[in-house]
Write a protein that holds these residues in place. Structure first.
Motif, PDB file in Angstrom:
ATOM      1  N   ARG A   6       0.893  -1.237  -0.149  1.00 16.21           N
ATOM      2  CA  ARG A   6      -0.125   0.082   0.131  1.00 16.21           C
ATOM      3  C   ARG A   6       0.975   1.083   0.250  1.00 16.21           C
ATOM      4  NH1 ARG A   6      -2.317  -0.480   4.546  1.00 16.21           N
ATOM      5  NH2 ARG A   6      -1.369   1.246   5.634  1.00 16.21           N
ATOM      6  N   ARG A   8       1.225   5.285  -0.237  1.00 15.87           N
ATOM      7  CA  ARG A   8       0.269   6.666  -0.022  1.00 15.87           C
ATOM      8  C   ARG A   8       0.748   7.566  -1.164  1.00 15.87           C
ATOM      9  NH1 ARG A   8       2.371   8.843   5.465  1.00 15.87           N
ATOM     10  NH2 ARG A   8       0.936  10.649   4.908  1.00 15.87           N
ATOM     11  N   ASP A  48      -6.977   2.985  -5.097  1.00 15.83           N
ATOM     12  CA  ASP A  48      -8.078   3.305  -4.320  1.00 15.83           C
ATOM     13  C   ASP A  48      -8.155   4.730  -3.748  1.00 15.83           C
ATOM     14  OD1 ASP A  48      -8.670   0.673  -4.186  1.00 15.83           O
ATOM     15  OD2 ASP A  48      -7.979   0.511  -2.127  1.00 15.83           O
ATOM     16  N   GLN A  56      -4.481   5.811  -2.506  1.00 12.63           N
ATOM     17  CA  GLN A  56      -3.438   4.950  -2.286  1.00 12.63           C
ATOM     18  C   GLN A  56      -3.389   4.006  -3.615  1.00 12.63           C
ATOM     19  OE1 GLN A  56      -3.395   3.483   1.975  1.00 12.63           O
ATOM     20  NE2 GLN A  56      -5.703   3.680   1.737  1.00 12.63           N
ATOM     21  N   ILE A  58      -2.586   0.258  -4.342  1.00 11.92           N
ATOM     22  CA  ILE A  58      -2.513  -1.299  -3.910  1.00 11.92           C
ATOM     23  C   ILE A  58      -1.775  -2.095  -5.056  1.00 11.92           C
ATOM     24  CG2 ILE A  58      -3.680  -2.798  -2.754  1.00 11.92           C
ATOM     25  CD1 ILE A  58      -3.986  -0.295  -1.445  1.00 11.92           C
ATOM     26  N   THR A 264      -9.204  -7.893  -3.369  1.00  8.88           N
ATOM     27  CA  THR A 264      -8.485  -7.921  -1.993  1.00  8.88           C
ATOM     28  C   THR A 264      -9.428  -8.335  -0.886  1.00  8.88           C
ATOM     29  OG1 THR A 264      -8.801  -5.449  -2.015  1.00  8.88           O
ATOM     30  CG2 THR A 264      -6.551  -6.306  -2.482  1.00  8.88           C
TER      31      THR A 264
END
Length: 270
Positions: A6, A8, A48, A56, A58, A264
């Motif tokens: 993940r 940022r 996301d 974010q 992923i 996920t």
């Protein structure tokens, strides 16, 4: 060994805006985070952005990645906190057993194949005009454009992906999935109103569409690519653990290189 990362993303940086607008750019950045020895690694990723101020990235990879270049170009390299979290994915995969329920999120590219598109694009018209034998025409891949069709596409395929979506316990049917009533004349000016048989995917399920986007971008060769992405969220129950793990690692549906196909899971606490 698979890893789930993940990262940022700072939406105010120029490189971040390229990430959010062009999946081809993100694909290149993701591939740049893998060691040169990982030639067979086909990573899955998605962005996301349910919080537009804190999107974010992923990513699921087979080898351990390094995301320092993404943090430096599109994150907060000098700020506090974890900028790129990398976790071993094996412990979650070990939890996947038949009957267990998980919360899920999936960004996918729901499409259908049609030999005769209703409103062909210029490229499709050019291909149709150049065909020598229309009877042997290869189908065109067309995006589902309505929420009902996008939900039907998803629900019709869950069995082959190793899970099912339980019946909704509280929510009404999603828009487009309600079962309409049918009014039939019976003579004498009288009519009877009744509901038709309910199709399997018209029963309200624990799934909803939380986002949908049309992405249009150019690859380095100049070819224009258009994809429609849909994000599904809800609850699933495992029916075949081996099949589900395979689809978790290999992805679901087309356009995997462009941010689609990553499913996920999160365990549900009783």
């Amino acid at each position: 060994m698979p890893y789930l990362s993940r990262i940022r993303i700072n939406p105010l940086r120029a490189e971040s805006r390229r990430y959010l607008a062009n999946p081809h750019t993100v694909h290149g950045a993701v591939m740049g985070g893998l060691p040169s020895s990982a030639t067979t690694d086909r990573p899955l990723w998605r962005i996301d952005a349910n919080d537009p101020y804190r999107p974010q990235l992923i990513v699921l990879t087979r080898s351990r990645p390094d995301w320092s270049h993404i943090v430096e170009q599109a994150g907060w390299p000098d700020a506090e906190g974890e900028h790129a979290v990398i976790r071993d994915y094996a412990p979650l995969l070990a939890l996947i057993t038949p009957g267990r329920e998980f919360a899920f999120r999936l960004t996918a590219n729901p499409v259908q194949n049609s030999a005769s598109p209703t409103s062909p694009t210029p490229a499709q018209r050019k291909r149709i005009a150049a065909e020598q034998n229309p009877a042997r025409r290869r189908g065109f891949r067309l995006a589902h454009s309505t929420a009902a069709a996008q939900l039907h596409w998803f629900l019709r395929r869950t069995e082959r992906w190793g899970f099912e979506v339980p019946t909704s316990r509280t929510a009404p049917p999603a828009q487009g999935l309600e079962t309409p009533s049918v009014t039939t004349p019976v003579g004498g000016g009288r009519t009877v109103t009744q509901a038709p048989p309910i199709a399997a995917d018209s029963v309200p399920r624990e799934v909803r569409i939380t986002a949908h986007h049309r992405r249009s971008f150019a690859k380095k060769q100049g070819a224009q690519v258009v994809i429609h992405t849909v994000t599904y969220e809800g609850r699933l129950q495992v029916t075949d653990g081996e099949v589900l793990v395979r689809h978790l690692l290999n992805g679901i549906g087309p356009a995997k290189a462009y941010g689609c196909g990553l499913l996920t899971l999160a365990p549900i606490k009783n």
